[in-house]
Design a protein around this motif. Structure first.
Motif, PDB file in Angstrom:
ATOM      1  N   ARG A  76       0.813  -1.210   0.000  1.00 40.46           N
ATOM      2  CA  ARG A  76       0.000   0.000   0.000  1.00 40.46           C
ATOM      3  C   ARG A  76       0.848   1.263   0.000  1.00 40.46           C
ATOM      4  O   ARG A  76       1.806   1.372   0.749  1.00 40.46           O
ATOM      5  CB  ARG A  76      -0.925   0.026   1.217  1.00 40.46           C
ATOM      6  CG  ARG A  76      -1.975  -1.062   1.203  1.00 40.46           C
ATOM      7  CD  ARG A  76      -2.789  -1.034   2.474  1.00 40.46           C
ATOM      8  NE  ARG A  76      -3.635  -2.217   2.583  1.00 40.46           N
ATOM      9  CZ  ARG A  76      -4.189  -2.633   3.711  1.00 40.46           C
ATOM     10  NH1 ARG A  76      -3.989  -1.944   4.820  1.00 40.46           N
ATOM     11  NH2 ARG A  76      -4.929  -3.719   3.724  1.00 40.46           N
ATOM     12  N   TYR A 112      -5.529   3.101  -2.362  1.00 37.21           N
ATOM     13  CA  TYR A 112      -5.925   1.828  -1.784  1.00 37.21           C
ATOM     14  C   TYR A 112      -7.153   2.070  -0.909  1.00 37.21           C
ATOM     15  O   TYR A 112      -7.215   3.051  -0.158  1.00 37.21           O
ATOM     16  CB  TYR A 112      -4.786   1.234  -0.942  1.00 37.21           C
ATOM     17  CG  TYR A 112      -3.686   0.652  -1.781  1.00 37.21           C
ATOM     18  CD1 TYR A 112      -3.700  -0.698  -2.127  1.00 37.21           C
ATOM     19  CD2 TYR A 112      -2.646   1.454  -2.243  1.00 37.21           C
ATOM     20  CE1 TYR A 112      -2.688  -1.231  -2.913  1.00 37.21           C
ATOM     21  CE2 TYR A 112      -1.627   0.923  -3.024  1.00 37.21           C
ATOM     22  CZ  TYR A 112      -1.654  -0.422  -3.363  1.00 37.21           C
ATOM     23  OH  TYR A 112      -0.661  -0.951  -4.140  1.00 37.21           O
ATOM     24  N   GLY A 115      -6.157   2.573   2.482  1.00 35.02           N
ATOM     25  CA  GLY A 115      -5.009   3.452   2.589  1.00 35.02           C
ATOM     26  C   GLY A 115      -5.290   4.749   3.312  1.00 35.02           C
ATOM     27  O   GLY A 115      -4.506   5.696   3.225  1.00 35.02           O
TER      28      GLY A 115
END
Length: 325
Positions: A76, A112, A115
């Motif tokens: 990520r 993401y 994220g």
């Protein structure tokens, strides 16, 4: 991993959690929201009853913060935002014409789904060959056909929230790397705050870890990465189950100490609590302003609500929870 734990002696997660409780089938064989079934109208009203001043707090971290986007290390990365339409495009003579002369700006973001501040889908992480509620792990292939974030997002989370400020309880701005605590520590911290953790409370735990992230160079933050957090024990799992905790919310990237210091297992509570019991996890939640306000006015309980984005087959989704005191 401790010095006394070698990789060859680390049990599998399946072995570690053998004979631990599971809520599979408790709410039906088609269930995909797990312990959120504990939250209904009565729990929503209990949360609303905690509102005394009307002060509100939003708990999402900023996406695209110049100091960086906190994300679990590995694949990520930070979000990438890009303008695709703005005044510069018009000045270059490339902007679309509109009757009346209106102009506009537009942008897009690549990120993401986990994220930023986010909720995990119950099927996001597993051990063996089954995800939450006994669904086959193969149902995650190409998109989560079962226990995705969508059922959680469709339901939403509403109830009585309680903040446990474990950092202030220990006299720290932030817990240290690998520093652990358990349910007994949570109860002790709650007692020091003058509050009781009730059945079906939404549990918010402030460790100061996000403050540490924003104040620390990235290479130092991620070096020898081992977050502070809850640590596994059968007693802790039993407590979560008996207390019918629907939702665990923390200001860390993964809600638990990264590597269990006793067994050496990586993220065992994701399996013990989320996969087995159906406890919903919310991670990377900004709790510093809320924690400071709770310390100032002495009120640690409040109305909590959150609704992650409705991403079909998603493993998780960004969220901006709201607290009202």
């Amino acid at each position: 991993m401790t010095d006394t734990t070698t990789r060859t002696s680390i049990p599998t997660t399946v072995e570690l959690l053998k004979d631990q409780p599971q809520n599979w089938g408790r709410w039906g064989h088609d269930d995909e929201v797990g312990a959120l079934n504990y939250l209904g109208p009565a729990e929503a009203l209990a949360g609303a009853a905690e509102i005394t001043s009307g002060k509100s707090f939003t708990l999402q971290v900023q996406i695209g913060n110049p100091k960086g986007d906190p994300a679990f290390p590995g694949a990520r990365g930070p979000a990438e935002r890009e303008n695709v339409m703005d005044r510069g495009v018009y000045l270059a003579g490339e902007g679309p014409e509109a009757d009346g002369g209106a102009q506009f700006a537009d942008d897009k973001i690549t990120m993401y789904l986990q994220g930023s501040s986010q909720y995990d889908a119950l099927g996001h992480l597993w051990c063996g060959d089954q995800i939450y509620n006994g669904y086959a792990a193969e149902t995650t292939t190409g998109g989560m056909k079962k226990a995705s974030i969508l059922p959680i997002a469709e339901k939403g989370i509403v109830g009585r929230g309680i903040l446990i400020d474990i950092a202030r309880h220990r006299g720290k701005k932030s817990l240290a790397k690998g520093e652990t605590f358990d349910h007994k520590d949570l109860l002790a911290a709650a007692a020091s705050q003058g509050v009781d953790i009730r059945k079906r409370d939404i549990l918010l735990i402030h460790t100061g870890w996000l403050e540490y992230f924003y104040e620390t160079p990235r290479e130092e933050f991620y070096a020898n990465f081992n977050e502070p957090g809850l640590t596994y024990s059968p007693e802790l799992v039993a407590w979560f189950n008996e207390m019918e905790i629907p939702n665990l919310v923390t200001d860390t990237l993964a809600n638990e100490v990264t590597t269990d210091p006793v067994s050496g297992v990586w993220l065992p509570l994701h399996n013990a609590l989320m996969r087995n019991l159906g406890v919903t996890f919310a991670e990377i939640i900004a709790l510093d302003a809320l924690a400071a306000d709770c310390a100032a006015d002495g009120q640690y309980t409040f109305f909590y609500t959150a609704a992650p984005l409705k991403v079909v087959e998603g493993t998780g989704a960004p969220v901006n929870p709201v607290v009202v005191k």
